[in-house]
Design a protein around this motif. Sequence first.
Motif, PDB file in Angstrom:
ATOM      1  N   ARG A 140      34.524  38.719  43.589  1.00  0.00           N
ATOM      2  CA  ARG A 140      34.478  40.150  43.297  1.00  0.00           C
ATOM      3  C   ARG A 140      33.114  40.792  43.575  1.00  0.00           C
ATOM      4  O   ARG A 140      33.021  41.804  44.263  1.00  0.00           O
ATOM      5  CB  ARG A 140      34.874  40.369  41.834  1.00  0.00           C
ATOM      6  CG  ARG A 140      34.813  41.803  41.353  1.00  0.00           C
ATOM      7  CD  ARG A 140      34.950  41.833  39.830  1.00  0.00           C
ATOM      8  NE  ARG A 140      34.809  43.176  39.310  1.00  0.00           N
ATOM      9  CZ  ARG A 140      35.815  44.005  39.106  1.00  0.00           C
ATOM     10  NH1 ARG A 140      37.029  43.648  39.398  1.00  0.00           N
ATOM     11  NH2 ARG A 140      35.594  45.210  38.596  1.00  0.00           N
ATOM     12  N   ASN A 141      32.042  40.222  43.023  1.00  0.00           N
ATOM     13  CA  ASN A 141      30.725  40.842  43.178  1.00  0.00           C
ATOM     14  C   ASN A 141      30.248  40.808  44.627  1.00  0.00           C
ATOM     15  O   ASN A 141      29.638  41.759  45.118  1.00  0.00           O
ATOM     16  CB  ASN A 141      29.701  40.158  42.274  1.00  0.00           C
ATOM     17  CG  ASN A 141      29.973  40.406  40.800  1.00  0.00           C
ATOM     18  OD1 ASN A 141      30.712  41.324  40.445  1.00  0.00           O
ATOM     19  ND2 ASN A 141      29.385  39.599  39.929  1.00  0.00           N
ATOM     20  N   ASN A 169      30.912  52.259  37.519  1.00  0.00           N
ATOM     21  CA  ASN A 169      30.642  51.455  36.328  1.00  0.00           C
ATOM     22  C   ASN A 169      31.851  50.579  35.967  1.00  0.00           C
ATOM     23  O   ASN A 169      32.565  50.828  35.005  1.00  0.00           O
ATOM     24  CB  ASN A 169      30.292  52.376  35.152  1.00  0.00           C
ATOM     25  CG  ASN A 169      29.727  51.614  33.973  1.00  0.00           C
ATOM     26  OD1 ASN A 169      29.272  50.480  34.118  1.00  0.00           O
ATOM     27  ND2 ASN A 169      29.756  52.219  32.803  1.00  0.00           N
ATOM     28  N   VAL A 170      32.066  49.554  36.779  1.00  0.00           N
ATOM     29  CA  VAL A 170      33.131  48.579  36.554  1.00  0.00           C
ATOM     30  C   VAL A 170      32.487  47.211  36.373  1.00  0.00           C
ATOM     31  O   VAL A 170      31.270  47.053  36.540  1.00  0.00           O
ATOM     32  CB  VAL A 170      34.125  48.541  37.741  1.00  0.00           C
ATOM     33  CG1 VAL A 170      34.869  49.857  37.861  1.00  0.00           C
ATOM     34  CG2 VAL A 170      33.395  48.214  39.052  1.00  0.00           C
ATOM     35  N   ASP A 171      33.287  46.223  36.004  1.00  0.00           N
ATOM     36  CA  ASP A 171      32.767  44.861  35.867  1.00  0.00           C
ATOM     37  C   ASP A 171      32.030  44.449  37.134  1.00  0.00           C
ATOM     38  O   ASP A 171      32.569  44.551  38.234  1.00  0.00           O
ATOM     39  CB  ASP A 171      33.911  43.873  35.614  1.00  0.00           C
ATOM     40  CG  ASP A 171      34.593  44.096  34.282  1.00  0.00           C
ATOM     41  OD1 ASP A 171      34.058  44.870  33.479  1.00  0.00           O
ATOM     42  OD2 ASP A 171      35.661  43.489  34.061  1.00  0.00           O
ATOM     43  N   GLY A 172      30.830  43.963  36.975  1.00  0.00           N
ATOM     44  CA  GLY A 172      30.045  43.517  38.123  1.00  0.00           C
ATOM     45  C   GLY A 172      29.049  44.534  38.627  1.00  0.00           C
ATOM     46  O   GLY A 172      28.231  44.225  39.500  1.00  0.00           O
ATOM     47  N   CYS A 219      33.068  50.166  44.724  1.00  0.00           N
ATOM     48  CA  CYS A 219      33.886  49.580  43.654  1.00  0.00           C
ATOM     49  C   CYS A 219      34.710  48.449  44.257  1.00  0.00           C
ATOM     50  O   CYS A 219      34.640  48.188  45.458  1.00  0.00           O
ATOM     51  CB  CYS A 219      34.791  50.630  43.006  1.00  0.00           C
ATOM     52  SG  CYS A 219      35.947  51.438  44.129  1.00  0.00           S
ATOM     53  N   ASP A 335      24.994  42.581  33.357  1.00  0.00           N
ATOM     54  CA  ASP A 335      26.395  42.780  33.705  1.00  0.00           C
ATOM     55  C   ASP A 335      27.293  42.168  32.642  1.00  0.00           C
ATOM     56  O   ASP A 335      27.012  41.087  32.115  1.00  0.00           O
ATOM     57  CB  ASP A 335      26.687  42.139  35.068  1.00  0.00           C
ATOM     58  CG  ASP A 335      28.052  42.528  35.586  1.00  0.00           C
ATOM     59  OD1 ASP A 335      29.005  41.775  35.321  1.00  0.00           O
ATOM     60  OD2 ASP A 335      28.166  43.585  36.207  1.00  0.00           O
ATOM     61  N   VAL A 336      28.378  42.870  32.331  1.00  0.00           N
ATOM     62  CA  VAL A 336      29.274  42.414  31.272  1.00  0.00           C
ATOM     63  C   VAL A 336      29.853  41.039  31.572  1.00  0.00           C
ATOM     64  O   VAL A 336      30.110  40.241  30.657  1.00  0.00           O
ATOM     65  CB  VAL A 336      30.406  43.451  31.042  1.00  0.00           C
ATOM     66  CG1 VAL A 336      31.323  43.530  32.256  1.00  0.00           C
ATOM     67  CG2 VAL A 336      31.202  43.109  29.794  1.00  0.00           C
ATOM     68  N   MET A 337      30.044  40.719  32.859  1.00  0.00           N
ATOM     69  CA  MET A 337      30.608  39.423  33.234  1.00  0.00           C
ATOM     70  C   MET A 337      29.610  38.278  33.017  1.00  0.00           C
ATOM     71  O   MET A 337      29.993  37.115  33.000  1.00  0.00           O
ATOM     72  CB  MET A 337      31.059  39.446  34.697  1.00  0.00           C
ATOM     73  CG  MET A 337      32.095  40.511  35.014  1.00  0.00           C
ATOM     74  SD  MET A 337      33.658  40.247  34.162  1.00  0.00           S
ATOM     75  CE  MET A 337      34.299  38.863  35.094  1.00  0.00           C
ATOM     76  N   GLU A 338      28.323  38.614  32.867  1.00  0.00           N
ATOM     77  CA  GLU A 338      27.291  37.589  32.688  1.00  0.00           C
ATOM     78  C   GLU A 338      26.674  37.631  31.294  1.00  0.00           C
ATOM     79  O   GLU A 338      25.726  36.898  31.010  1.00  0.00           O
ATOM     80  CB  GLU A 338      26.194  37.772  33.735  1.00  0.00           C
ATOM     81  CG  GLU A 338      26.656  37.613  35.167  1.00  0.00           C
ATOM     82  CD  GLU A 338      25.541  37.824  36.173  1.00  0.00           C
ATOM     83  OE1 GLU A 338      25.591  37.176  37.232  1.00  0.00           O
ATOM     84  OE2 GLU A 338      24.629  38.633  35.901  1.00  0.00           O
TER      85      GLU A 338
END
Length: 384
Positions: A140-141, A169-172, A219, A335-338
């Motif tokens: 994704r990123n 402003n989405v995940d990543g 995005c 980042d929210v994923m990290e």
Amino acid sequence: MSNQINQAVSKVFNQLADALETGHIEPRIKIGLTIDGSELGLDVMRQAAETIKQNNLFDVVLIGSDVEWARDFEHVSTTDCQKDAYEMMEELLHDGKIDGCVTLHYNFPIGVATVGRVITPAFGREMIIATTTGTASTQRNEAMLLNAINGVAVAKTLGHKDPTVGILNVDGAKTVERALVSLKENGYELNFGESARADGGIVLRGNDLLTGTCDVVVCDSLTGNVLMKLFSAYNSGGQYEVAGFGYGPGVGLNYRDNICIISRASGAPVIANALTYAYELAKGKIADVSKEEYDKALSAQLNAIRESLQVKTETSEKVIAPEKEIVTAEIGGIDVMELEEAVQALWKRNIYAESGMGCTGPVLLVNEKNEAVAGELLKTEKYL
């Protein structure tokens, strides 16, 4: 749209003037349109093709089943089957008989994603959404990093010499921001835009989409696809796309076909705009511009940055939390994923931390006495 048509008409007259002076006339650009498969029937295809014919900026080549109105256009007949139409479209493109094509629901190879184009409702500004279908990468990123390059390539093809770029402003988003900053620091020319919200930054909120704060919004394709549908059909109840230019051309490293996507719910205005979009991309030589952008990015260590975005292999190591402390200091920008990884990275250094969600996004909470050293450790570990 009328202003764009006036500009195109002006170009045509300038070309005619040059032709009279030099005796050389460039061949007219031809854009294909596969006419089968729409949920709205063939009539929307007819209306769109007739609109383009009346404007007389370029020629439309119809690809698909035999219908009476197709006699008014150059028409390549196929069975009423999208597979046959796709094969014919690809053959015409590769033989140079058309310069681009608009079609429905095309399967691009991995590494290629489409770049959409919409009109924002607040001020009527054009905005590029990178990307809307396909996938630039299975990670994704990494895909969002490449989407930024794809969006810039399209914007430059359309005449934006220095397009502004923001990240939705989405995940990543924060991870991709760091990657793009690194790419820019390594020499790739990138003009970051800024959110219109009070706290600014290149990470964009929903308000920025409505106002068209940046020329290019980066995005993931799934989010971009939803945005395209909302921008195109929000005032029609969702069954008929009435605004915008469709889901755009497939763009990617070493990809050269000018294939633009529309939805099976795209109405005649969107199809006509998509044909014009394909024409402008052909005129601006999207394949050449894309190659140039990727060459610049590769020179700026794109491959090394892509490698850094690969998903980390999970380990069986168990990290035990240090003794619990009062945590009132907030560290943002992770980042929210990290976020959980960052918490454990501090635990390994015997710094107690907790994850949280602030009003502007994810935060990491530490004791005030540890804020400075925790921030430096997070930078060292590439979480900030």
